[in-house]
Write a protein that holds these residues in place. Structure first.
Motif, PDB file in Angstrom:
ATOM      1  N   LYS A 196      -2.854  -9.882  -4.908  1.00  0.00           N
ATOM      2  CA  LYS A 196      -1.348  -9.447  -4.502  1.00  0.00           C
ATOM      3  C   LYS A 196      -1.088 -11.101  -3.696  1.00  0.00           C
ATOM      4  CE  LYS A 196      -0.310  -4.731  -3.795  1.00  0.00           C
ATOM      5  NZ  LYS A 196      -0.249  -3.857  -2.881  1.00  0.00           N
ATOM      6  N   THR A 197       0.304 -11.152  -3.758  1.00  0.00           N
ATOM      7  CA  THR A 197       1.058 -12.030  -2.930  1.00  0.00           C
ATOM      8  C   THR A 197       1.918 -11.614  -1.912  1.00  0.00           C
ATOM      9  OG1 THR A 197       2.520 -12.712  -4.754  1.00  0.00           O
ATOM     10  CG2 THR A 197       0.401 -14.094  -4.602  1.00  0.00           C
ATOM     11  N   SER A 198       2.178 -10.355  -1.750  1.00  0.00           N
ATOM     12  CA  SER A 198       2.964  -9.483  -0.770  1.00  0.00           C
ATOM     13  C   SER A 198       2.602  -8.195  -0.623  1.00  0.00           C
ATOM     14  CB  SER A 198       4.432  -9.493  -1.546  1.00  0.00           C
ATOM     15  OG  SER A 198       4.395  -8.617  -2.660  1.00  0.00           O
ATOM     16  N   LEU A 199       3.115  -7.802   0.428  1.00  0.00           N
ATOM     17  CA  LEU A 199       2.552  -6.367   0.898  1.00  0.00           C
ATOM     18  C   LEU A 199       3.875  -5.897   1.802  1.00  0.00           C
ATOM     19  CD1 LEU A 199      -0.335  -5.031   0.639  1.00  0.00           C
ATOM     20  CD2 LEU A 199      -0.515  -5.759   3.276  1.00  0.00           C
ATOM     21  N   THR A 200       4.116  -4.460   1.362  1.00  0.00           N
ATOM     22  CA  THR A 200       5.270  -3.825   1.773  1.00  0.00           C
ATOM     23  C   THR A 200       4.903  -2.579   2.410  1.00  0.00           C
ATOM     24  OG1 THR A 200       6.583  -4.937   0.166  1.00  0.00           O
ATOM     25  CG2 THR A 200       7.702  -2.938   1.437  1.00  0.00           C
ATOM     26  N   GLY A 201       5.352  -1.992   3.659  1.00  0.00           N
ATOM     27  CA  GLY A 201       4.933  -1.076   4.410  1.00  0.00           C
ATOM     28  C   GLY A 201       5.962  -0.297   4.931  1.00  0.00           C
ATOM     29  N   THR A 202       5.774   0.944   5.446  1.00  0.00           N
ATOM     30  CA  THR A 202       6.928   1.544   6.296  1.00  0.00           C
ATOM     31  C   THR A 202       6.434   2.345   7.542  1.00  0.00           C
ATOM     32  OG1 THR A 202       6.788   3.426   4.987  1.00  0.00           O
ATOM     33  CG2 THR A 202       8.272   2.021   4.090  1.00  0.00           C
TER      34      THR A 202
END
Length: 882
Positions: free
Chosen positions: A519-525
């Motif tokens: 992975k080269t990105s991470l998205t969270g809420t």
């Protein structure tokens, strides 16, 4: 069944609170009508109130007591006048006193608020949520605050330029104020109407009087102000201030033989420029060139054994001033215990210590920079008359290098990249100021990440919106926020994030999580929703907060943990009137329940507490917690979820009357596992002595005990399997903060702060985890026998099968951390807004012998022959107001 019972109890208590509510008290708005004067009539600010200009208006008074006995006649009378011209607002206040010789004139630095004082609170936006507060003590000490959120948030770092004098006579005392209209914010209108409150504190009786009644049963503060009318044909003033500075700094320290970078001293001379430019009367641009972003006072010493980062408050003036508008807390609540320090914007990330460190060989020396220089910063903020709050901050930090010396041959290695930080904040009030919605966006972009810095995120973005709606005269509210994050970087950087203690995707048994090395990105809420009522004696709030496993805010925010869903409820009762024993009492009930995104129930906790303000003005509090369910996803640092022991805890504090020259306080807290797996106890004792109005001495020694039979040490690979190594720790921590405040006059003061600190930990009874979820404590681990482990040359060797061959080893985890930090600051505000600082800071940091007694370690490491690091600093500023 247990959770259903808890919810039923909460609903029952909630219904009781509703049935017992006092309705909001309707209070008529008082009005004061001012008049304009000609410039030649302007009063001289000397505190005497004898200039002819004051005669154009009448006195107004009829103050009413607000504390402790609300809506009763005050014991002393107060009256005031307000006049104005095209540049200034003038306020004169007469405070009658039957015993003028008992007026308390304690001196302090600005915003000390000690002794008798009067304050003028002006809602020039007339938005019922924001006020500019000007306070002066009987001794002539200024205090000023900028309040937002209906007075619930107050920023005392706001330091406008204004003028005031006081005088004591046979009738009591008087105060005279001159406030430039440029320091207030208001829209264009031929006939202005502002919110107004005038307040007085009678210190010796601990009473407060107000011009406009403020019923305690009513929520809020600014919305209850009276009105200031008669402001005709005044023009909004654009603020323009320029403040250059120079700083001279000498650092001395113990020289290190052979190290060319540690020769014993370092000298630096620097200068820069700050400016405050009014784009409109409502909106201000702050900019800085080559800023001094150092802080005068050191952070207190602390040690965290849980592995999480420690939150320290911001102290740098550029970031502190008007920081309310950039506040975006993830999960703030009345109940607490919801990670209230977590914030989308944590300004201490800007100019932080470099995150990289050069690779070195034996015999090489490193000159590692302490912080990252800020090339420049711009802040645009304010609030319009239409209800728009705007905040924009842009800052660039320089690329930073460490220098490595190898026998005179030197090379530079990057330890922090060129970085751009951006923060944008927007809020809008509407529905007669009963509703607001807002949004926030942040961005961090790092340039030219070399291989040595590829572990950092290339970019990080966060965003969110928040809202709050109030109804029934602001008694009820519903509010919350939702936010998201997106970080990008190399596969190494994103894997580091996934495996950091905030996330721990590698946890054994967490089937809903997985480390993705590509992975080269991470998205969270994340988010927080709540409903509450703050009207009357009974108050409550209930809500829920969540943060997904991928949420990551730590590039420019502060976030302790992710992967958490949490419910909270708070119910409180507060008395409104004093009786024969108490001035006021509050009683609270709280409960919390938390899960992770895998559905595991990790926390169930109950709390009840009470605080008391006694008739003699002592303050006490007492609270109890019971935690029947507690699991930790982080205790084994990437290992499996671990059951913690059911526990009980308490806290208790006592503060004597702060009006006395000698006053004491005691605070202690403790917790205990019901299976005797851990106990800890902390106590702090404080004494403050004020022999004269201008001298204050205080000392606060503290001592803590931490005995834990299952303290994490390390995760060790043994024959392809991971051993989750723990031990029993006996930790003792001793410290004492000492302060001296000597105020020569309101503009010249001397302050000293010092803190010796020692924390010692000794480990024994080493063990490894075998069944982390076992009900019984002793079934969760297997303890090494004495013939399986031996200490040789400060390392432990473990022979599990007792065949005289060590299966693995680990370093001795015992520690003794010893520090002494102090600051001596002389501050002189030689003209309003312009200052000279003389600073002497001292720091001793040592690693002691864990086998020594605490006082012996302090004596040998602090009071021995160690040479401290000294910083001598002279800073001068001059503020031009144009």
């Amino acid at each position: 069944m247990r959770v259903n019972f808890i919810i039923a109890c909460a609903i029952f208590l909630f219904q009781i609170s509703l049935s017992a509510q006092d309705s909001t008290v309707v209070v008529p708005k008082r009005t004061y009508t001012t008049k304009a004067l000609n410039s030649e009539e302007a009063p001289v600010i000397d505190g005497l109130l004898n200039d002819s200009g004051w005669n154009i208006v009448e006195w107004t008074g009829d103050f009413i007591e607000s504390r402790p006995d609300e809506n009763t006649a005050p014991s002393q009378k107060t009256k005031f006048k307000i006049i104005y011209d095209q540049k200034f607002l003038y306020i004169g206040i007469r405070c009658y006193d039957d015993e003028p010789d008992k007026i308390v004139q304690r001196l302090s630095r600005r915003d000390g608020f000690q002794g008798d004082w009067v304050g003028v609170f002006i809602d020039s936006y007339n938005d019922k949520r924001t006020s500019f507060n000007f306070i002066v003590t009987a001794a002539g000490v200024k205090g000023d605050e900028f309040s937002t959120n209906d007075g619930n948030n107050s920023d005392d770092s706001w330091n406008p330029i204004w003028y005031t004098k006081t005088n004591i006579d046979e009738e009591g005392w008087t105060a005279e104020m001159k406030i430039p209209l440029s320091q207030l914010k208001f829209g264009k209108s031929n006939d202005q109407s502002w919110g107004l409150e005038v307040m007085r504190k009678l210190f010796r009786e601990e009473e407060r009087y107000v011009w406009q009644r403020l019923p305690r049963a009513n929520p809020g503060f600014v919305n209850m102000f009276g009105e200031l009318n008669g402001l005709v044909n005044i023009e909004p003033q654009k603020q323009l201030e320029i403040q250059p500075y120079t700083i001279t700094k000498l650092k001395t320290f113990e020289a290190e033989a052979g190290n060319p970078f540690q020769d014993g001293n370092d000298f630096n001379f620097n200068g820069g420029l700050d400016a405050k430019i009014g784009i409109t009367n409502d909106l201000t641009l702050d900019l800085t060139v080559n800023p001094d972003f150092g802080q005068v006072e050191a952070d207190p010493s602390s040690i965290a054994l849980d592995g999480f980062q420690i939150f320290f408050n911001e102290r740098r003036p550029f970031f502190v001033e008007n920081n309310n508008i950039f506040n975006f807390q993830l999960s703030n609540s009345e109940a607490g215990n919801t990670f209230g320090s977590d914030n989308v914007f944590y300004s201490r990330r800007i100019g932080r210590s470099p995150q990289g460190y050069p690779d070195t060989e034996d015999g090489e020396f490193v000159d590692q920079p302490d912080n990252t220089p800020i090339i420049g910063a711009v802040k645009f903020s304010g609030k319009t008359k239409d209800g728009w709050s705007i905040g924009v901050l842009e800052s660039v930090t320089a690329k930073r290098y460490a220098t490595v010396d190898n026998n005179g041959n030197r090379r530079k290695e990057a330890v922090e990249p060129l970085t751009n930080y951006f923060v944008g904040r927007l809020q809008k009030d509407f529905n007669e100021r009963n509703t607001f919605i807002g949004g926030m966006f942040t961005a961090v972009n790092r340039e030219n990440l070399t291989d040595d810095l590829d572990f950092l995120h290339k970019s990080a973005y966060t965003g969110g919106f928040d809202f709050r709606h109030q109804w029934d005269d602001k008694a009820w509210y519903v509010g919350g926020n939702m936010n998201w994050s997106h970080v990008k970087g190399s596969a190494e950087a994103i894997q580091n994030t996934q495996e950091s203690i905030t996330h721990l995707f590698q946890r054994e048994g967490a089937d809903y999580l997985e480390v993705d090395p590509d992975k080269t990105s991470l998205t969270g809420t994340g988010g927080n929703l709540q409903i509450g009522n703050l009207d009357g004696r009974w108050k409550f709030e209930s809500g829920a907060t969540w943060r997904s496993p991928e949420l990551e805010l730590n590039d420019i925010g502060f976030q302790r943990t992710a992967d958490d869903i949490r419910h909270y409820t708070w119910i409180g009762y507060q008395t409104q009137k004093p009786d024969s024993t108490f001035r006021r009492v509050g009683i609270n009930y709280n409960h919390w329940s938390a899960w992770d995104f895998g559905g595991n129930h990790n926390t169930l906790q109950f709390n009840t507490n009470s605080w008391q303000n006694w008739k003699n003005n002592w303050f006490t509090n007492l609270g109890f917690n019971y935690q029947p369910i507690t699991f930790s996803n982080s205790a084994l640092r990437g290992g499996p979820r671990l059951r913690n022991s059911r526990n009980v805890s308490f806290w208790n504090g006592i503060n004597t009357d702060n009006r006395k020259k000698v006053r004491f306080n005691v605070f202690h807290r403790g917790s205990k596992g019901l299976d005797d797996s851990f106990t800890n106890y902390y106590i702090q004792f404080g004494i403050t002595y004020q022999p004269t109005d201008n001298l204050q001495l205080s000392a606060r020694p503290s001592y803590s005990i931490n005995n834990d039979k299952l303290q994490f040490i390390d995760n060790i690979d043994v024959a392809g399997a991971t051993k989750y190594l723990n031990g029993e720790i006996a930790q003792r921590t001793l410290s004492m903060s000492v302060r001296l405040n000597y105020t020569i006059n309101p503009n010249l003061s001397i302050q000293y702060w010092g803190q010796p600190f020692i924390s010692r930990g000794r480990y024994s009874n080493f063990k490894f985890i075998t069944d982390p979820l076992a009900e019984n404590f002793t079934d969760r681990f297997s303890e090494y026998a004495n013939n399986q482990i031996s200490l040789i040359d400060d390392s432990y060797y473990v022979d599990e099968d007792i065949n005289d061959i060590a299966d693995f080893d680990f370093g001795n985890p015992d520690f003794s951390s010893i520090q002494f930090r102090s600051n001596l600051v002389v501050r002189w505000e030689y003209i309003p807004g312009s200052e000279i600082f003389l600073v002497w800071s001292q720091d001793i940091s040592q690693s002691g012998d864990p086998q020594e007694q605490l006082f012996r370690s302090l004596e040998s490491n602090i009071f021995g022959n160690q040479k401290p690091q000294n910083i001598f600093l002279v800073k001068a500023t001059y503020r031009f107001v144009l």
